[in-house]
Motif scaffolding. Structure first.
Motif, PDB file in Angstrom:
ATOM      1  N   GLU A 178       0.830  -1.206   0.000  1.00  0.00           N
ATOM      2  CA  GLU A 178       0.000   0.000   0.000  1.00  0.00           C
ATOM      3  C   GLU A 178       0.863   1.253   0.000  1.00  0.00           C
ATOM      4  O   GLU A 178       0.601   2.211  -0.739  1.00  0.00           O
ATOM      5  N   MET A 179       1.886   1.251   0.848  1.00  0.00           N
ATOM      6  CA  MET A 179       2.765   2.417   0.925  1.00  0.00           C
ATOM      7  C   MET A 179       3.429   2.693  -0.422  1.00  0.00           C
ATOM      8  O   MET A 179       3.446   3.831  -0.906  1.00  0.00           O
ATOM      9  N   ALA A 180       3.990   1.660  -1.054  1.00  0.00           N
ATOM     10  CA  ALA A 180       4.713   1.842  -2.308  1.00  0.00           C
ATOM     11  C   ALA A 180       3.802   2.359  -3.418  1.00  0.00           C
ATOM     12  O   ALA A 180       4.232   3.149  -4.269  1.00  0.00           O
ATOM     13  N   ALA A 181       2.546   1.949  -3.393  1.00  0.00           N
ATOM     14  CA  ALA A 181       1.596   2.416  -4.406  1.00  0.00           C
ATOM     15  C   ALA A 181       1.311   3.906  -4.278  1.00  0.00           C
ATOM     16  O   ALA A 181       0.908   4.544  -5.260  1.00  0.00           O
ATOM     17  N   LEU A 182       1.526   4.457  -3.085  1.00  0.00           N
ATOM     18  CA  LEU A 182       1.235   5.878  -2.837  1.00  0.00           C
ATOM     19  C   LEU A 182       2.492   6.746  -2.769  1.00  0.00           C
ATOM     20  O   LEU A 182       2.391   7.965  -2.638  1.00  0.00           O
ATOM     21  N   THR A 183       3.658   6.117  -2.846  1.00  0.00           N
ATOM     22  CA  THR A 183       4.918   6.825  -2.613  1.00  0.00           C
ATOM     23  C   THR A 183       5.795   6.687  -3.839  1.00  0.00           C
ATOM     24  O   THR A 183       6.443   5.649  -4.042  1.00  0.00           O
ATOM     25  N   PRO A 184       5.873   7.713  -4.680  1.00  0.00           N
ATOM     26  CA  PRO A 184       6.600   7.587  -5.947  1.00  0.00           C
ATOM     27  C   PRO A 184       8.030   7.098  -5.810  1.00  0.00           C
ATOM     28  O   PRO A 184       8.480   6.276  -6.621  1.00  0.00           O
ATOM     29  N   ILE A 185       8.765   7.543  -4.798  1.00  0.00           N
ATOM     30  CA  ILE A 185      10.180   7.156  -4.712  1.00  0.00           C
ATOM     31  C   ILE A 185      10.360   5.684  -4.350  1.00  0.00           C
ATOM     32  O   ILE A 185      11.445   5.138  -4.517  1.00  0.00           O
ATOM     33  N   TYR A 186       9.290   5.016  -3.879  1.00  0.00           N
ATOM     34  CA  TYR A 186       9.328   3.588  -3.550  1.00  0.00           C
ATOM     35  C   TYR A 186       8.507   2.750  -4.537  1.00  0.00           C
ATOM     36  O   TYR A 186       8.366   1.544  -4.355  1.00  0.00           O
ATOM     37  N   SER A 187       7.966   3.337  -5.578  1.00  0.00           N
ATOM     38  CA  SER A 187       6.885   2.714  -6.344  1.00  0.00           C
ATOM     39  C   SER A 187       7.274   1.437  -7.080  1.00  0.00           C
ATOM     40  O   SER A 187       6.406   0.610  -7.376  1.00  0.00           O
ATOM     41  N   ALA A 188       8.547   1.234  -7.400  1.00  0.00           N
ATOM     42  CA  ALA A 188       8.955   0.011  -8.110  1.00  0.00           C
ATOM     43  C   ALA A 188       9.499  -1.053  -7.168  1.00  0.00           C
ATOM     44  O   ALA A 188      10.053  -2.057  -7.618  1.00  0.00           O
ATOM     45  N   MET A 189       9.334  -0.863  -5.876  1.00  0.00           N
ATOM     46  CA  MET A 189       9.849  -1.821  -4.894  1.00  0.00           C
ATOM     47  C   MET A 189       8.770  -2.812  -4.478  1.00  0.00           C
ATOM     48  O   MET A 189       7.610  -2.449  -4.312  1.00  0.00           O
ATOM     49  N   THR A 190       9.170  -4.051  -4.307  1.00  0.00           N
ATOM     50  CA  THR A 190       8.332  -5.103  -3.722  1.00  0.00           C
ATOM     51  C   THR A 190       9.219  -5.944  -2.821  1.00  0.00           C
ATOM     52  O   THR A 190      10.453  -5.914  -2.938  1.00  0.00           O
ATOM     53  N   TYR A 191       8.621  -6.708  -1.951  1.00  0.00           N
ATOM     54  CA  TYR A 191       9.418  -7.578  -1.083  1.00  0.00           C
ATOM     55  C   TYR A 191      10.328  -8.519  -1.889  1.00  0.00           C
ATOM     56  O   TYR A 191      11.520  -8.644  -1.572  1.00  0.00           O
TER      57      TYR A 191
END
Length: 695
Positions: free
Chosen positions: A500-513
């Motif tokens: 959820e956070m990554a979907a709303l945070t552009p600087i993290y948007s391409a990150m997944t576990y």
């Protein structure tokens, strides 16, 4: 049979790889991870002792409720019901702004994301903050204004790529030991080293050049370095012309700071200022790192911008081996900022005052959101004394020990209608709580940490939490349901929180576990930078052209005088960390530095008739304490230095609460004190004994 769970060290912001060795359901030992991209199979003394930090022996295992001044065990249902009743009563009578949350730089990104979402979407307030307020908030503000981003511009590996290493206002051998060792190795391999610090630190002792300015003269010194650079035409003319603005105004301002004049202000000989300017400006690649010797002043934001001016004028940014690099003090202070655990920004530094950002998060969270920035952590405690703050949740931080003017903080927390503390052990702040909630440690939950070079790394549960302890986001999810019927924090697991956070945070948007497995990723990590960003600002700044900001020197708010003749600063220790709640559980670390100390130059000690390790009383305008004096050549005459890790002799009994007007950073690095000898046969009394009036 033993098994090893790979995770990240819970101490400083370097973010070393740690293997937790588990046997019989307990973490019995740790080991370094040989292939880790940051630590390369190394750990410092604190990392090697991480198992003691989370040992269940003296952990808080069940909720505790205070009755008649004493704590008694309670159920989660009872503790949460008390909280719900108090929050509802205060909200109905005083409004949402009487409520607040202090989040935690030691907690995961997922916990911090949940904390700020709880404050905004459930409580209806932007009153959320954490210890970056008294750490690197001036970096966020200062570099945000000049470069457009408040984080390290480069990576730790750039230490090996630099020709010159500049260490300004910090001692990484104490505070970030693995990074400190890499700087030492780089120096031994032939790199040049410039250290700017009032103390003669370990790195200063081996530096090619050491500048020892008086406390609080960083702007004057940086301006003078620029004066020399411009006078000798050592600036990077092309970089200034194509990538910066306001050069003319900066040139005019620094003409007021010739080396001869600044030598009188800061105590650094003029010829050393010239040598340092030439060394920095004429290096092909200069890596500049700084710490709280820059930020913890009432001029903290200006200090940061002064260093930014220097870096930009020399064009020492955007390339390997260069940059301006704030060294984050705690394991996830960078991540807590990234997650929006600050009173003026959503995750990813999206402004709460921006209608588009507010609409975006309101739609995602399904709740109307407040539009005014909230109170800082210090503002929340000040509000408690004025009646503006009534209920406060503190997640894993110890402001009684770490915030300035300790007596002021205690009075404020005692004035609250309800203080809730989520903690591992009984800290000084937890002792003042009305409700204590048992927290899970880093070894008992999944999540992520973001280190000082913006590297997001996986944290993995190795053992279950002791007793009834819970992770912070799980606790906040249950509280949200009870308080507001809100299910927006009811995630399935930590990976769902991150998603959820990554979907709303552009600087993290391409990150997944899955993508974080192994080496992690450095933000910004988005569609344009799918593999992350080891270096920032290579081609452009987020704000277009970088801003040069003319700055004027200001003295510290409190200077030594006849009544208080010494200048006092604070420092970190190699063997301890933060409030000591984790490192002081290790008998090995406690053996190395078991008590609070006051470092003093031997000349001053002899003048006062003191002997080394004698008991002394240290007094400021705000408080006093007793400790032992240790003669040390690191501090010049007239300057005293003291660690803040010890509750028996807390330096923040003495420190000044005057604040940077931009970030409300208190001036922890400079105040005036006097030193009095204790009777020859008298041992220093702890703070608790002094308060009880025991003679």
């Amino acid at each position: 049979m033993d098994r090893v769970v790979e995770t990240i060290c819970p101490f400083c912001g370097v973010g070393c790889g740690l293997g937790l060795r588990v046997a019989s359901g307990r973490v019995g030992a740790v080991e370094p991870l040989a292939s880790h991209p940051v630590s390369h199979g190394q750990l410092c003394s604190k990392g090697w002792n991480a198992a003691f930090a989370i040992d269940p022996a003296d952990r808080i295992r069940t909720p505790l409720v205070k009755e008649a001044g004493d704590f008694r065990p309670a159920t989660w249902d009872e503790a949460l019901s008390l909280m719900v009743e108090a929050f509802r009563d205060v909200s109905s009578m005083k409004g949402a702004d009487a409520l607040g949350v202090i989040s935690c730089a030691r907690a995961t990104n997922e916990d911090n994301y949940a904390a700020q979402k709880f404050a905004r979407a459930v409580l209806g307030t932007n009153n959320v903050d954490h210890c970056a307020r008294i750490c690197h908030s001036p970096s966020v503000a200062g570099l945000g204004q000049t470069l457009g981003s408040g984080a390290m511009t480069n990576s730790i590996e750039d230490v090996e790529k630099a020709d010159l290493l500049v260490v300004w206002g910090c001692d990484p051998t104490e505070s970030h030991p693995i990074l400190g060792s890499r700087i030492l190795e780089a120096k031994l391999s032939g790199k040049k080293l410039l250290v700017v610090d009032p103390r003669r630190t370990r790195l200063a002792q081996v530096a090619d050049l050491h500048l020892s300015p008086r406390l609080g003269t960083n702007v004057a010194l940086a301006n003078s370095l620029l004066y020399v650079i411009f006078e000798n035409e050592w600036e990077n003319k092309e970089f200034l012309a194509t990538r910066t603005e306001n050069e003319k105004a900066l040139r005019e301002k620094v003409r007021e700071y010739p080396p001869e004049k600044v030598a009188e202000i800061c105590g650094v000989p003029a010829e050393k200022i010239v040598d340092a300017a030439q060394l920095y400006a004429r290096s092909k690649a200069a890596f500049l790192a700084y710490g709280m010797g820059i930020t913890q002043y009432h001029t903290g934001t200006n200090n940061v911008m002064a260093l930014s001016n220097l870096v930009l004028a020399a064009g020492q940014v955007g390339r390997p081996g260069t940059g301006i690099n704030p060294l984050r003090g705690q394991n996830n202070v960078q991540g807590a900022c990234d997650m929006g655990a600050l009173p003026d920004v959503f995750p990813g530094y999206q402004k709460v005052s921006d209608p588009k950002a507010r609409e975006k998060f309101s739609k995602a969270w399904g709740r109307p959101l407040p539009d005014r920035p909230g109170r800082t952590s210090l503002g929340l405690t000040e509000g408690a004394l004025t009646g503006d703050t009534k209920c406060l949740i503190v997640l894993g931080e110890d402001p009684v020990l770490t915030d300035p003017d300790q007596n002021h903080v205690e009075r404020a927390l005692k004035a609250l209608d309800l203080l809730v503390v989520s903690e591992l052990v009984m800290t000084e702040t937890a002792k003042l709580a009305d409700v204590i909630l048992p927290a899970a440690s880093f070894a008992e939950k999944d999540g992520t940490f973001t280190n000082c070079e913006r590297r997001v790394q996986r944290v993995r549960a190795a053992v279950p939490p002791p007793g009834e302890a819970r992770g912070d986001w799980q606790m906040l999810a249950e509280l949200s349901r009870r308080l507001a019927g809100y299910e927006g924090l009811s995630w399935k697991n930590a990976e769902s929180v991150f998603g959820e956070m990554a979907a709303l945070t552009p600087i993290y948007s391409a990150m997944t576990y899955p993508r974080l497995a192994g080496k992690g990723l450095q933000w910004p990590c988005d569609a344009a930078h799918p593999e992350g960003s080891p270096i920032l600002h290579a081609k452009e700044f987020p704000i277009g052209r970088a801003r040069l900001v003319p700055l004027t020197h200001q003295d510290p708010a409190e200077l030594p005088d006849k009544e208080y003749p010494f200048a006092l600063t604070t420092q970190r220790l190699h063997y301890h960390y933060g409030c000591g709640s984790m490192t002081r559980k290790s008998p090995l670390l406690e053996r190395e530095t078991p008590d609070g100390v006051l470092f003093m130059n031997a000349e001053d000690g002899k003048r006062l008739g003191l002997r080394d390790h004698a008991g002394v009383r240290v007094v400021s305008r705000r408080g006093e304490l007793e400790t032992r004096v240790v003669f040390h050549e690191d501090v010049p005459p007239g300057l005293l230095s003291m660690p803040y890790n010890f509750k028996e002799a807390p330096a923040n009994q003495l420190t000044n609460n005057v604040q940077d007007p931009v970030t409300r950073m208190p001036e922890l690095k400079a105040c005036a004190v006097r030193v009095e000898a204790l009777p020859t046969d008298a041992a220093p009394r702890s703070r608790e004994v002094l308060r009880e009036g025991v003679q």
